[in-house]
Motif scaffolding. Structure first.
Motif, PDB file in Angstrom:
ATOM      1  N   TYR A   1      -8.838 -21.671   9.983  1.00 60.06           N
ATOM      2  CA  TYR A   1      -9.102 -22.117  11.343  1.00 60.06           C
ATOM      3  C   TYR A   1     -10.088 -23.287  11.309  1.00 60.06           C
ATOM      4  O   TYR A   1     -11.192 -23.144  10.776  1.00 60.06           O
ATOM      5  N   GLY A   2      -9.667 -24.419  11.867  1.00 58.56           N
ATOM      6  CA  GLY A   2     -10.544 -25.581  11.903  1.00 58.56           C
ATOM      7  C   GLY A   2     -10.907 -26.036  10.507  1.00 58.56           C
ATOM      8  O   GLY A   2     -10.105 -26.033   9.583  1.00 58.56           O
ATOM      9  N   GLY A   3     -12.172 -26.420  10.342  1.00 59.91           N
ATOM     10  CA  GLY A   3     -12.627 -26.902   9.042  1.00 59.91           C
ATOM     11  C   GLY A   3     -13.257 -25.831   8.184  1.00 59.91           C
ATOM     12  O   GLY A   3     -13.838 -26.134   7.133  1.00 59.91           O
ATOM     13  N   ALA A   4     -13.148 -24.578   8.618  1.00 60.90           N
ATOM     14  CA  ALA A   4     -13.768 -23.485   7.855  1.00 60.90           C
ATOM     15  C   ALA A   4     -12.969 -23.210   6.587  1.00 60.90           C
ATOM     16  O   ALA A   4     -11.864 -23.691   6.388  1.00 60.90           O
ATOM     17  N   ALA A   5     -13.557 -22.405   5.731  1.00 65.78           N
ATOM     18  CA  ALA A   5     -12.872 -21.998   4.497  1.00 65.78           C
ATOM     19  C   ALA A   5     -11.593 -21.253   4.851  1.00 65.78           C
ATOM     20  O   ALA A   5     -11.514 -20.583   5.889  1.00 65.78           O
ATOM     21  N   PRO A   6     -10.569 -21.365   4.013  1.00 60.68           N
ATOM     22  CA  PRO A   6      -9.298 -20.703   4.327  1.00 60.68           C
ATOM     23  C   PRO A   6      -9.449 -19.190   4.430  1.00 60.68           C
ATOM     24  O   PRO A   6     -10.224 -18.578   3.694  1.00 60.68           O
ATOM     25  N   VAL A   7      -8.683 -18.622   5.351  1.00 56.61           N
ATOM     26  CA  VAL A   7      -8.646 -17.167   5.508  1.00 56.61           C
ATOM     27  C   VAL A   7      -7.605 -16.568   4.576  1.00 56.61           C
ATOM     28  O   VAL A   7      -7.824 -15.522   3.957  1.00 56.61           O
ATOM     29  N   LEU A   8      -6.451 -17.223   4.481  1.00 54.18           N
ATOM     30  CA  LEU A   8      -5.422 -16.839   3.517  1.00 54.18           C
ATOM     31  C   LEU A   8      -5.541 -17.720   2.294  1.00 54.18           C
ATOM     32  O   LEU A   8      -5.724 -18.941   2.419  1.00 54.18           O
ATOM     33  N   ARG A   9      -5.375 -17.126   1.133  1.00 51.29           N
ATOM     34  CA  ARG A   9      -5.538 -17.878  -0.107  1.00 51.29           C
ATOM     35  C   ARG A   9      -4.376 -17.565  -1.056  1.00 51.29           C
ATOM     36  O   ARG A   9      -4.309 -16.492  -1.635  1.00 51.29           O
TER      37      ARG A   9
END
Length: 239
Positions: free
Chosen positions: A18-26
């Protein structure tokens, strides 16, 4: 001589956030076959809902592919997913509360020509048949969940993305919904990607399950094996 039929849904190396945050799914990879229920399990924040949102096109992936029946879904608009045969029932039930039960179901099958017979949906959910003229906000929590699923089924999907269907419901209603999923799988060949907080309930109906932790798949196996793996359950599923 033709080779084995490819899976209905194939996800390869999927990352999203979401947005510029770290990925939630990897780097998530998985498959779902026709006539198969796959349960997606994991703690809160593991990425389960994000996975369904990415598959349905609500969230754009940063890497990887989602292929449905041989069609790469990158760039496909959310509103066109149903035309490809994918229906998404989000957490929170997704009912238009200002519309009647009948109007909600008609909305689900709006693009189908000819329009689907709503009697088939009412046969699946007799409680809704008795409430067909009631507005969405007049329904109980269980009835709203039935309506959300019924509206998705009115689009005649081949793949149902179902997010936390038991949330806030009585065990009896949860059991009815899980039994319905099993019946639809067996009778119509419907495939289901099921995100569910009630792990025991999910594994009782699923063919296979996978566990997400911090956005990564840590294991995948048949449902009975996962249910019987005490170390895995204690480490990732909380029971």
């Amino acid at each position: 001589m033709s080779g084995p039929r490819p899976p209905l849904l194939r996800i390869d190396g999927l990352s999203a956030g979401y947005g510029g945050a770290a990925p939630v799914l990897r780097d998530v990879s998985l498959t779902v076959e026709s006539k198969q229920i796959v349960a997606v399990l994991g703690a809160n924040g593991a990425g389960k809902t994000t996975l369904l949102r990415t598959v349905s096109g609500q969230l754009r992936s940063s890497a990887g592919r989602v292929v449905f029946d041989g069609v790469d879904l990158r760039g496909v608009k959310v509103e066109r997913m149903v035309r490809h045969g994918i229906a998404h029932v989000p957490e929170g039930r997704g009912v238009v509360t200002e519309l009647t039960v009948d109007e909600n179901l008609q909305l689900g099958g709006l693009w189908r020509k000819p329009r689907p017979a709503l009697d088939d949906i009412y046969d699946l959910f007799p409680a809704l048949a008795r409430r067909r003229g009631h507005l969405g906000h007049q329904l109980s929590g269980g009835e709203r969940q039935m309506l959300a699923i019924g509206r998705a089924l009115a689009a005649e999907p081949r793949l149902l993305l179902l997010d936390e269907p038991s949330l806030g419901l009585a065990p009896k209603i949860t059991a009815q919904i899980m039994a319905l999923l099993r019946d639809l799988r067996d009778r119509t060949g419907l495939a289901v990607l099921l995100v569910e907080q009630n792990v025991r309930s999910a594994l009782s109906v699923a063919d296979e399950g996978l566990v997400l932790s911090l956005g990564r798949v840590v294991t995948r196996n048949d449902a009975a094996t996962l249910a019987g793996d005490a170390d895995l359950r204690h480490a990732f599923l909380g029971f």
